[in-house]
Design an enzyme around this catalytic site. Structure first.
Site, PDB file in Angstrom:
ATOM      1  N   ARG A   7       0.830  -1.211   0.000  1.00  0.00           N
ATOM      2  CA  ARG A   7       0.000   0.000   0.000  1.00  0.00           C
ATOM      3  C   ARG A   7       0.864   1.261   0.000  1.00  0.00           C
ATOM      4  NH1 ARG A   7      -3.501   2.517   4.740  1.00  0.00           N
ATOM      5  NH2 ARG A   7      -4.824   3.924   3.527  1.00  0.00           N
ATOM      6  N   HIS A  63       0.778   5.057  -2.275  1.00  0.00           N
ATOM      7  CA  HIS A  63       0.659   6.386  -1.693  1.00  0.00           C
ATOM      8  C   HIS A  63       1.899   7.235  -1.957  1.00  0.00           C
ATOM      9  CE1 HIS A  63      -3.088   6.203   0.861  1.00  0.00           C
ATOM     10  NE2 HIS A  63      -3.025   4.998   0.325  1.00  0.00           N
ATOM     11  N   ASN A  97      -3.065   9.715   5.042  1.00  0.00           N
ATOM     12  CA  ASN A  97      -1.975   8.740   5.173  1.00  0.00           C
ATOM     13  C   ASN A  97      -1.809   8.236   6.604  1.00  0.00           C
ATOM     14  OD1 ASN A  97      -1.218   8.689   2.463  1.00  0.00           O
ATOM     15  ND2 ASN A  97       0.233  10.386   2.695  1.00  0.00           N
ATOM     16  N   HIS A 157      -5.630  -5.531  -3.545  1.00  0.00           N
ATOM     17  CA  HIS A 157      -6.555  -5.796  -2.442  1.00  0.00           C
ATOM     18  C   HIS A 157      -6.759  -7.286  -2.188  1.00  0.00           C
ATOM     19  CE1 HIS A 157      -8.525  -1.543  -2.812  1.00  0.00           C
ATOM     20  NE2 HIS A 157      -7.370  -1.518  -2.178  1.00  0.00           N
TER      21      HIS A 157
END
Length: 333
Positions: free
Chosen positions: A71, A75, A100, A198
């Protein structure tokens, strides 16, 4: 750019994979001349091994860190390119933005950096460590082995206000997601393939609990009709039984949460996508057709993941004389 490879796959399989991704490699080679698949071959030959070993070691005590590392790269790369700017600590940085707040895995990146600074001081960038760690997290959970071009340099700017306009929120429509991906040079196929991240990881209840509720009489009510009723009930029970629902986490994939596979796409077909953005992929012709292909063919998912992951990993990279090589991933030099 000079490309060099190492692989434990059979020679014939490796050659087939190379031919499959040759157009992508040519694209990278023409656009990112300072990146190489063996960038640290002379300056720090053990760099990738050190990162891989750090990731594996961390996962033995906390398996959830693998999903966090994957992940983390999203970001970082989506905000202002893959420059490690999400790692920088301090007020007003990307890392400080509420969007975040739930990120993790920073300690793994810093641990790898600490070792590399002893072995090869001032050589390996935090941006490269972050991309390699995400790659290794996927591999550790049974996903494809991906050769990653390295040579990124670290950014020196990290601004919180850049976060929200560039990351996908869990209530986005397909059109909104496509627009964000397109702005990064990524296609509709990349959107669906990279959503396959995911298949691992977990999420806090507050990121999806708007999809169902309890009415004033105490009855369960499904707000989002695209979500399987029994699955929604299971999620509600787990989230409502916690003293602090915002701290409760639920696996993104209810079936094989500890394996990087194509189960995520089968979950979507069964209306068991955890986020609204997951379910939305089944409601649009542009994305549903790709979901169906990937749900039926894990090998195809792995091949496309390799291509899309590499494309994401070179978004807005700093190379050559740009940026710096940080001594600590948490602070600029």
């Amino acid at each position: 750019m000079t490309f060099s490879f190492s692989s434990c796959r059979p020679k014939s399989s490796f050659i087939s994979s190379l031919l499959l991704f040759l157009p992508l490699l040519l694209l990278i080679s023409s656009s990112f001349a300072d990146l190489s698949f063996n960038f640290y071959g002379n300056s720090c030959p053990g760099a990738e091994f050190i990162v891989r070993n750090t990731v594996r070691s961390a996962s033995t005590t906390d398996l959830s860190v693998l999903g966090k590392l994957l992940r983390l790269i999203f970001h970082d790369c989506f905000v202002q390119g893959c420059d490690g700017s999400v790692l920088i600590r301090g007020n007003g940085t990307e890392r400080s933005d509420p969007g975040n707040a739930s990120l993790g895995g920073f300690n793994v990146i810093e641990s790898a950096k600490n070792v590399l600074e002893i072995v090869c001081p001032g050589i390996v960038s935090c941006a490269d460590i972050l991309v390699l760690a995400a790659r290794d997290a996927v591999e550790a959970l049974g996903g494809p082995v991906v050769a990653i071009p390295t040579g990124r340099r670290d950014g020196t700017v990290s601004v919180a206000e850049n976060v929200r306009p560039n990351i996908i929120d869990t209530d986005f429509t397909v059109d909104k997601m496509i627009n964000v991906f397109s702005s990064k040079g990524l296609s509709v196929q990349d959107l669906v393939v990279l959503s396959g991240a995911h298949t691992i990881g977990a999420a806090h209840c507050n990121t999806f609990n708007s999809r169902f509720k309890i009415d004033p009489r105490g009855n369960f009510e499904l707000v989002d009709a695209s979500l399987d009723n029994s699955y929604a009930q299971t999620l509600l029970n787990k989230c409502s039984s916690s003293i602090d629902p915002t701290a409760t986490v639920v696996n993104n994939d209810p079936e094989t949460s500890s394996t990087f596979d194509n189960q995520y796409y089968r979950n979507l077909q069964a209306h068991k996508g955890l986020f609204q953005t997951d379910s939305a992929l089944m409601e649009d012709d542009r994305t549903r057709k790709i979901v169906e292909i990937l749900a039926n063919d894990e090998e195809s998912f792995f091949e496309r993941w390799t291509e899309s992951f590499i494309k994401m990993s070179v978004i807005g990279v700093r190379v050559g004389e740009e940026g710096e090589i940080r001594r600590s991933c948490s602070f600029v030099n």
